[in-house]
Design a protein around this motif. Structure first.
Motif, PDB file in Angstrom:
ATOM      1  N   VAL A  39       1.836 -14.733 -37.443  1.00 24.25           N
ATOM      2  CA  VAL A  39       0.459 -14.434 -37.847  1.00 24.25           C
ATOM      3  C   VAL A  39       0.177 -12.985 -37.486  1.00 24.25           C
ATOM      4  N   HIS A  40      -0.399 -12.240 -38.412  1.00 27.27           N
ATOM      5  CA  HIS A  40      -0.604 -10.800 -38.219  1.00 27.27           C
ATOM      6  C   HIS A  40      -2.014 -10.399 -38.643  1.00 27.27           C
ATOM      7  N   ILE A  41      -2.375  -9.158 -38.376  1.00 29.87           N
ATOM      8  CA  ILE A  41      -3.724  -8.660 -38.645  1.00 29.87           C
ATOM      9  C   ILE A  41      -3.657  -7.545 -39.675  1.00 29.87           C
ATOM     10  N   ALA A  42      -4.587  -7.565 -40.608  1.00 22.67           N
ATOM     11  CA  ALA A  42      -4.709  -6.534 -41.633  1.00 22.67           C
ATOM     12  C   ALA A  42      -6.184  -6.198 -41.823  1.00 22.67           C
ATOM     13  N   THR A  43      -6.443  -5.116 -42.542  1.00 26.19           N
ATOM     14  CA  THR A  43      -7.799  -4.800 -42.981  1.00 26.19           C
ATOM     15  C   THR A  43      -7.797  -4.624 -44.493  1.00 26.19           C
ATOM     16  N   ILE A  44      -8.970  -4.772 -45.086  1.00 23.48           N
ATOM     17  CA  ILE A  44      -9.096  -4.686 -46.534  1.00 23.48           C
ATOM     18  C   ILE A  44     -10.498  -4.200 -46.876  1.00 23.48           C
ATOM     19  N   ASN A  45     -10.644  -3.546 -48.015  1.00 25.35           N
ATOM     20  CA  ASN A  45     -11.965  -3.162 -48.490  1.00 25.35           C
ATOM     21  C   ASN A  45     -12.735  -4.399 -48.968  1.00 25.35           C
ATOM     22  N   PRO A  46     -14.059  -4.359 -48.952  1.00 27.44           N
ATOM     23  CA  PRO A  46     -14.835  -5.505 -49.441  1.00 27.44           C
ATOM     24  C   PRO A  46     -14.644  -5.801 -50.924  1.00 27.44           C
ATOM     25  N   ASP A  47     -14.057  -4.854 -51.675  1.00 26.99           N
ATOM     26  CA  ASP A  47     -13.753  -5.128 -53.083  1.00 26.99           C
ATOM     27  C   ASP A  47     -12.357  -5.695 -53.273  1.00 26.99           C
ATOM     28  N   GLY A  48     -11.641  -5.958 -52.167  1.00 24.16           N
ATOM     29  CA  GLY A  48     -10.305  -6.523 -52.229  1.00 24.16           C
ATOM     30  C   GLY A  48      -9.194  -5.498 -52.374  1.00 24.16           C
ATOM     31  N   GLN A  49      -9.534  -4.211 -52.352  1.00 25.86           N
ATOM     32  CA  GLN A  49      -8.549  -3.147 -52.514  1.00 25.86           C
ATOM     33  C   GLN A  49      -8.098  -2.599 -51.154  1.00 25.86           C
ATOM     34  N   ASP A  50      -6.988  -1.860 -51.191  1.00 24.74           N
ATOM     35  CA  ASP A  50      -6.488  -1.103 -50.042  1.00 24.74           C
ATOM     36  C   ASP A  50      -6.222  -1.993 -48.824  1.00 24.74           C
ATOM     37  N   ARG A  51      -5.491  -3.069 -49.043  1.00 24.81           N
ATOM     38  CA  ARG A  51      -5.083  -3.925 -47.923  1.00 24.81           C
ATOM     39  C   ARG A  51      -4.045  -3.189 -47.079  1.00 24.81           C
ATOM     40  N   THR A  52      -4.260  -3.162 -45.759  1.00 27.65           N
ATOM     41  CA  THR A  52      -3.368  -2.450 -44.848  1.00 27.65           C
ATOM     42  C   THR A  52      -3.032  -3.333 -43.658  1.00 27.65           C
ATOM     43  N   ALA A  53      -1.753  -3.624 -43.444  1.00 28.80           N
ATOM     44  CA  ALA A  53      -1.329  -4.410 -42.288  1.00 28.80           C
ATOM     45  C   ALA A  53      -1.395  -3.556 -41.028  1.00 28.80           C
ATOM     46  N   LEU A  54      -1.958  -4.108 -39.956  1.00 29.73           N
ATOM     47  CA  LEU A  54      -2.067  -3.388 -38.689  1.00 29.73           C
ATOM     48  C   LEU A  54      -1.034  -3.847 -37.669  1.00 29.73           C
ATOM     49  N   THR A  55      -0.599  -5.105 -37.743  1.00 25.27           N
ATOM     50  CA  THR A  55       0.418  -5.609 -36.821  1.00 25.27           C
ATOM     51  C   THR A  55       1.537  -6.250 -37.618  1.00 25.27           C
ATOM     52  N   SER A  56       2.727  -6.255 -37.035  1.00 26.09           N
ATOM     53  CA  SER A  56       3.884  -6.823 -37.724  1.00 26.09           C
ATOM     54  C   SER A  56       4.918  -7.411 -36.774  1.00 26.09           C
ATOM     55  N   ALA A  57       4.698  -7.296 -35.454  1.00 27.39           N
ATOM     56  CA  ALA A  57       5.678  -7.800 -34.494  1.00 27.39           C
ATOM     57  C   ALA A  57       5.824  -9.310 -34.627  1.00 27.39           C
ATOM     58  N   ALA A  58       7.049  -9.809 -34.526  1.00 36.60           N
ATOM     59  CA  ALA A  58       7.292 -11.243 -34.622  1.00 36.60           C
ATOM     60  C   ALA A  58       6.464 -11.985 -33.577  1.00 36.60           C
ATOM     61  N   GLY A  59       5.688 -12.956 -34.037  1.00 35.89           N
ATOM     62  CA  GLY A  59       4.808 -13.683 -33.144  1.00 35.89           C
ATOM     63  C   GLY A  59       3.451 -13.874 -33.773  1.00 35.89           C
ATOM     64  N   VAL A  60       2.466 -14.086 -32.929  1.00 29.86           N
ATOM     65  CA  VAL A  60       1.103 -14.327 -33.385  1.00 29.86           C
ATOM     66  C   VAL A  60       0.184 -13.229 -32.884  1.00 29.86           C
ATOM     67  N   GLN A  61      -0.523 -12.587 -33.809  1.00 30.94           N
ATOM     68  CA  GLN A  61      -1.627 -11.677 -33.501  1.00 30.94           C
ATOM     69  C   GLN A  61      -2.778 -12.140 -34.390  1.00 30.94           C
ATOM     70  N   GLU A  62      -3.851 -12.631 -33.800  1.00 30.37           N
ATOM     71  CA  GLU A  62      -4.866 -13.334 -34.574  1.00 30.37           C
ATOM     72  C   GLU A  62      -6.265 -13.085 -34.025  1.00 30.37           C
ATOM     73  N   SER A  63      -7.253 -13.617 -34.722  1.00 32.10           N
ATOM     74  CA  SER A  63      -8.665 -13.585 -34.320  1.00 32.10           C
ATOM     75  C   SER A  63      -9.175 -12.167 -34.067  1.00 32.10           C
ATOM     76  N   PRO A  64      -9.063 -11.264 -35.043  1.00 31.60           N
ATOM     77  CA  PRO A  64      -9.502  -9.877 -34.820  1.00 31.60           C
ATOM     78  C   PRO A  64     -11.020  -9.762 -34.746  1.00 31.60           C
ATOM     79  N   LYS A  65     -11.489  -8.882 -33.869  1.00 35.60           N
ATOM     80  CA  LYS A  65     -12.912  -8.562 -33.751  1.00 35.60           C
ATOM     81  C   LYS A  65     -13.066  -7.058 -33.526  1.00 35.60           C
ATOM     82  N   TRP A  66     -13.924  -6.435 -34.332  1.00 30.35           N
ATOM     83  CA  TRP A  66     -14.169  -4.997 -34.215  1.00 30.35           C
ATOM     84  C   TRP A  66     -15.022  -4.680 -32.987  1.00 30.35           C
TER      85      TRP A  66
END
Length: 264
Positions: A39-66
């Motif tokens: 499980v990994h974390i990404a960000t995206i624009n509210p129009d669904g464009q420009d998805r960018t992965a922020l984490t990729s290490a094998a394992g779980v990175q979840e429940s993001p909060k700004w």
């Protein structure tokens, strides 16, 4: 995503995702997603464009909060392969572009972090065991530099999903609807950050059981998952400060994991 009344629903992703959170300026949405490495974390624009992965290490990175300034994202996680003898879930903070991850907690089962409105502290759940009334969890607070760890709500059955009110005066949480024997099952509670003033904010009704409540940016409403007893489906409800409940996202499909946009 949808308007605050549930209209204008729009799908932003095609893969399986769970928790999401809007950036304070409303320009990006952080979310976690599942792939073959975890499980990994990404960000995206509210129009669904420009998805960018922020984490990729094998394992779980979840429940993001700004963070309130939009400069950081808190999350919980653990690496693969899992060390069953010393398994732990930790609270982490990284820069908003995914760089400089910092581990704040160790040697426990810590989940679902959320920043205080002034950005100096993080509240989170700490899983401490199981019982016949459901999973046992406490609420802790820690400074964003990893100091000052302290318990705010003692472990209790069914406790889950903390959130911090915009005025900083309350930390809310719910008692899981799937723990019917637990006290306040399906209700939303709140407590002061020093652990005093525990109270019920929204009591479960015969028709609806509440979970995953999050405060609107102006603090006047809660957005909450709400399990409808009559048909056994999860909805999303809006709850006013006076206790008026409106089902704003329904239909035949199960919905979950609500979050507010920056304008509320």
């Amino acid at each position: 995503m949808a308007e605050s009344d549930g209209s204008q629903q729009k799908r932003l992703t095609e893969d399986q995702t769970n928790f999401s959170d809007w950036a304070p300026d409303g320009d990006r949405i952080a979310f976690d997603f599942i792939n073959d490495t975890g499980v990994h974390i990404a960000t995206i624009n509210p129009d669904g464009q420009d998805r960018t992965a922020l984490t990729s290490a094998a394992g779980v990175q979840e429940s993001p909060k700004w963070s309130p300034d939009g400069e950081s994202i808190a999350y919980d996680g653990f690496p693969f392969p899992v060390d069953e003898a010393n398994f732990a879930i930790s609270i982490w903070v990284m820069d908003a572009d995914g760089s400089d991850p910092r581990q704040l907690t160790h040697d426990a089962l810590d989940v679902e972090p959320v920043f205080s409105p002034d950005g100096t502290r993080i509240a989170f759940g700490r899983i401490t065991g199981d019982s016949t009334d459901g999973q046992i969890e406490a609420i802790y607070v820690i400074n964003t530099d990893g100091t000052g760890l302290r318990e705010v709500v003692a472990p209790r059955a069914g406790l889950e999903h903390p959130d911090w009110s915009p005025d900083g005066r309350s930390i809310s949480f719910n008692i899981a609807p799937e723990s019917p024997a637990a006290a306040d099952s399906g209700s939303i509670l709140a407590v002061r950050p020093d652990g005093s003033g525990l109270r019920v904010v929204q009591e479960a009704t015969t028709a609806l059981k509440f979970f995953k409540a999050v405060w609107s940016p102006d603090g006047r409403r809660l957005l909450s998952g709400c399990f409808e007893e009559s048909d056994g489906i999860d909805r999303i409800c809006s709850i006013s400060r006076g206790g008026r409940v409106n089902v704003i996202v329904g239909g035949i499909q199960r919905v979950n994991f609500p979050s507010w946009g920056s304008a509320g």
